[in-house]
Design a protein around this motif. Structure first.
Motif, mmCIF file in Angstrom:
data_model
loop_
_atom_site.group_PDB
_atom_site.id
_atom_site.type_symbol
_atom_site.label_atom_id
_atom_site.label_comp_id
_atom_site.label_asym_id
_atom_site.label_seq_id
_atom_site.Cartn_x
_atom_site.Cartn_y
_atom_site.Cartn_z
ATOM 1 N N ARG A 5 62.998 11.856 24.590
ATOM 2 C CA ARG A 5 63.622 10.581 24.711
ATOM 3 C C ARG A 5 63.706 9.662 25.953
ATOM 4 N N HIS A 126 75.786 2.544 13.680
ATOM 5 C CA HIS A 126 74.556 2.258 14.275
ATOM 6 C C HIS A 126 74.825 1.819 15.752
ATOM 7 N N GLY A 127 73.895 1.184 16.596
ATOM 8 C CA GLY A 127 74.004 1.251 17.878
ATOM 9 C C GLY A 127 74.691 0.019 18.518
ATOM 10 N N ASN A 131 82.126 1.878 20.482
ATOM 11 C CA ASN A 131 82.115 3.523 20.597
ATOM 12 C C ASN A 131 83.391 3.926 19.673
ATOM 13 N N LYS A 134 82.424 3.829 15.972
ATOM 14 C CA LYS A 134 81.239 4.833 15.859
ATOM 15 C C LYS A 134 82.099 6.157 15.729
ATOM 16 N N THR A 152 71.448 4.338 11.444
ATOM 17 C CA THR A 152 69.974 4.297 12.230
ATOM 18 C C THR A 152 69.870 5.596 12.981
ATOM 19 N N THR A 153 69.123 5.616 13.767
ATOM 20 C CA THR A 153 68.657 6.844 14.637
ATOM 21 C C THR A 153 69.637 7.074 15.491
ATOM 22 N N VAL A 154 70.732 6.657 15.717
ATOM 23 C CA VAL A 154 71.841 7.101 16.859
ATOM 24 C C VAL A 154 72.315 8.304 16.236
ATOM 25 N N GLU A 156 70.212 10.781 15.650
ATOM 26 C CA GLU A 156 69.006 11.836 15.754
ATOM 27 C C GLU A 156 69.377 13.078 16.409
#
Length: 295
Positions: A5, A126-127, A131, A134, A152-154, A156
């Motif tokens: 990353r 999602h991004g 915070n 989330k 989303t890919t947050v 991952e």
């Protein structure tokens, strides 16, 4: 951690944190080495250690490829899994609708699943969320107060929910191999049989077809990384691109692998027996950019 990353210059900045003239020791970890990393191991710039066993308590993940038009069947599969007490991820490539890319978005998928599965609690991360929002949604998912997490890919990396045994990835053909492998690793963390469903839209590009074939056939991150190297290329060795054609003037990494080994041995001999010649060769070919080889 999660070395794939980071960008080349980010990794280079970390290396430069040692005292003047000294490089810090570096241990880089990734479940899916990027093409550049694999290529660097050819050149002896990285020593590679491979851990090829699942951690205790993990179960193998079944991967399925499903055409987008069978979405209703997939939703029914999510319903059945959650009603038996399991949980599911539904991963999307975008946050909101884009005119340029007509892909299913996280917000659209959240609304669609909320309407289709009224008996289940659906969450969204999602991004762009704050915070604390989330964190609250993730805490509810961990506690099984949310049964389906649209994301989303947050998610991952760094998400560990053993009760989640099903993952659906929208437009899987748009994700890279490293991302698909990392996302798939969010399930299979408990004792329950786990499934990852890759929803794809047609027509598929040749590259998209090869990526889906690789992720369907392999669960070994290192094998997937080798496929990624073959499909995308290693990028620039003396530059910042991490994939693509390497722009080597003469060599081909796959066709010339035996020659690379000979060249590596010769390079070590030059460094040991004729360091001045080695410096002249490096100056000629690297043009002051040799530090990029270390990242």
């Amino acid at each position: 951690d999660e070395q794939h990353r980071f960008g080349v210059r980010q990794r280079l900045a970390l290396r430069e944190k040692g005292q003047a003239g000294e490089s810090p020791h570096m241990l880089m970890m990734s479940a899916t080495p990027i093409p550049r990393t694999l290529a660097m191991s050819y050149y002896a710039d990285l020593d590679v250690s491979v851990l090829d066993e699942l951690p205790p308590g993990r179960t193998p993940i079944v991967t399925k490829l499903v055409k987008d038009e069978r979405r209703d069947e997939v939703i029914q599969r999510v319903r059945e899994a959650c009603l038996t007490g399991r949980q599911a991820y539904w991963v999307c490539p975008l946050i909101e609708e884009s005119e340029a890319l007509q892909l299913k978005t996280a917000e659209e998928s959240f609304e669609m699943l909320s309407a289709a599965l009224p008996e289940l609690k659906i969450g969204l991360v999602h991004g762009r969320l704050k915070n604390d929002e989330k964190s609250a949604t993730m805490a509810a998912f961990i506690a099984n107060e949310v049964q389906v997490l649209v994301a989303t890919t947050v998610i991952e990396v760094g998400v560990d929910v053993p009760n989640a045994s099903l993952m659906v990835i929208e437009h899987a053909e748009r994700f890279g191999l490293a991302q698909l492998h990392q996302l798939r690793g969010r399930v299979g963390r408990g004792v329950h049989e786990s499934v990852c469903i890759l929803l794809f839209a047609q027509p598929l590009s040749q590259t998209g077809r090869e990526r889906l074939k690789a992720i369907y056939e392999h669960t070994d991150g290192f094998v997937i990384a080798r496929e990624d190297l073959r499909i995308r290329g290693p990028g620039e060795f003396i530059g910042a691109r991490q994939s693509g054609v390497p722009l080597l003037r003469y060599a081909d990494l796959e066709a010339d692998a035996p020659l690379v080994e000979v060249a590596r041995d010769l390079a070590e001999s030059l460094l040991r027996d004729a360091p001045q010649v080695a410096d002249e060769v490096a100056t000629r070919w690297f043009g002051g950019r040799a530090s990029l080889l270390k990242a």
